[in-house]
Design a protein around this motif. Structure first.
Motif, PDB file in Angstrom:
ATOM      1  N   ALA A 133      66.807  19.548  64.188  1.00 23.17           N
ATOM      2  CA  ALA A 133      67.118  20.979  64.131  1.00 23.17           C
ATOM      3  C   ALA A 133      68.426  21.278  64.853  1.00 23.17           C
ATOM      4  CB  ALA A 133      65.968  21.793  64.728  1.00 23.17           C
TER       5      ALA A 133
ATOM      6  N   GLU B 297      71.507  19.923  63.114  1.00 25.18           N
ATOM      7  CA  GLU B 297      71.804  20.654  61.883  1.00 25.18           C
ATOM      8  C   GLU B 297      72.162  22.116  62.143  1.00 25.18           C
ATOM      9  OE1 GLU B 297      68.397  19.920  59.386  1.00 25.18           O
ATOM     10  OE2 GLU B 297      69.070  17.874  58.916  1.00 25.18           O
TER      11      GLU B 297
ATOM     12  N   ARG C 180      70.369  24.408  63.787  1.00 23.31           N
ATOM     13  CA  ARG C 180      69.237  25.335  63.795  1.00 23.31           C
ATOM     14  C   ARG C 180      68.634  25.395  65.190  1.00 23.31           C
ATOM     15  NH1 ARG C 180      65.323  22.916  61.199  1.00 23.31           N
ATOM     16  NH2 ARG C 180      66.402  20.990  60.675  1.00 23.31           N
ATOM     17  N   GLU C 181      67.963  26.495  65.480  1.00 23.49           N
ATOM     18  CA  GLU C 181      67.229  26.654  66.745  1.00 23.49           C
ATOM     19  C   GLU C 181      65.965  25.802  66.662  1.00 23.49           C
ATOM     20  OE1 GLU C 181      65.723  27.408  70.216  1.00 23.49           O
ATOM     21  OE2 GLU C 181      67.699  28.194  69.711  1.00 23.49           O
TER      22      GLU C 181
END
Length: 155
Positions: free
Chosen positions: A129, A132, A134-135
């Motif tokens: 995550a 990439e 993301r959170e």
């Protein structure tokens, strides 16, 4: 002895994934709130989870953007995996603009391999995550204690 063998695809360059694994400032984004990393052969790697459990080891091999090998163990004696007593190997291979990550954790008993399989699945998902962009969200294992070697059922 058993091992943990996990593979994940990460939509990020191997060099970026490598940095997330070898820079303490980045390790805390997905692994644990306290980390110390000396990214050279023989340098230490430690991280401490919210529960207070600490992993301690040393780097054995570092090939930027390609491979990380470090020893691994827990500071709690009852876990039965002393600091530096097992080995984690992480290989990073470029594929389709991203990274195939292959992690092998060697030297675990069957019970501890089972317990660590779930832990590595959780933390590799969090690594993915963050890599990439993301959170990763709340860590479901953040407050969990590592199971002791004498427990009949791994956490």
């Amino acid at each position: 002895m058993k091992l943990v063998d996990r593979r994940v695809f990460i939509d990020a360059l191997p060099e970026d994934v490598y940095e997330l694994l070898t820079d303490a400032r980045l390790l805390v984004e997905w692994m644990a709130p306290i980390a110390r990393v000396e990214p050279w052969s023989g340098g230490t790697i430690t991280w401490t989870h919210v529960s207070g459990d600490t992993v301690a080891g040393a780097f054995v091999e570092l090939i930027p953007g390609r491979r990380i090998v470090f020893t691994y163990g827990w500071d709690r004696v009852d876990v039965g995996i002393p600091p530096g007593s097992t080995t984690v190997e992480i290989d990073l291979r470029p594929r389709d603009g991203g990274t195939d990550l292959h992690l092998v954790h060697r030297g675990l008993t069957a019970q501890m391999a089972d317990a660590h399989t779930g832990g590595w699945a959780n933390y590799l998902a969090r690594l993915t995550a963050v890599a990439e962009g993301r959170e990763p969200g709340p860590d479901p294992l953040a407050c969990e204690r590592v199971p002791s070697a004498s427990r009949s059922t791994p956490a």
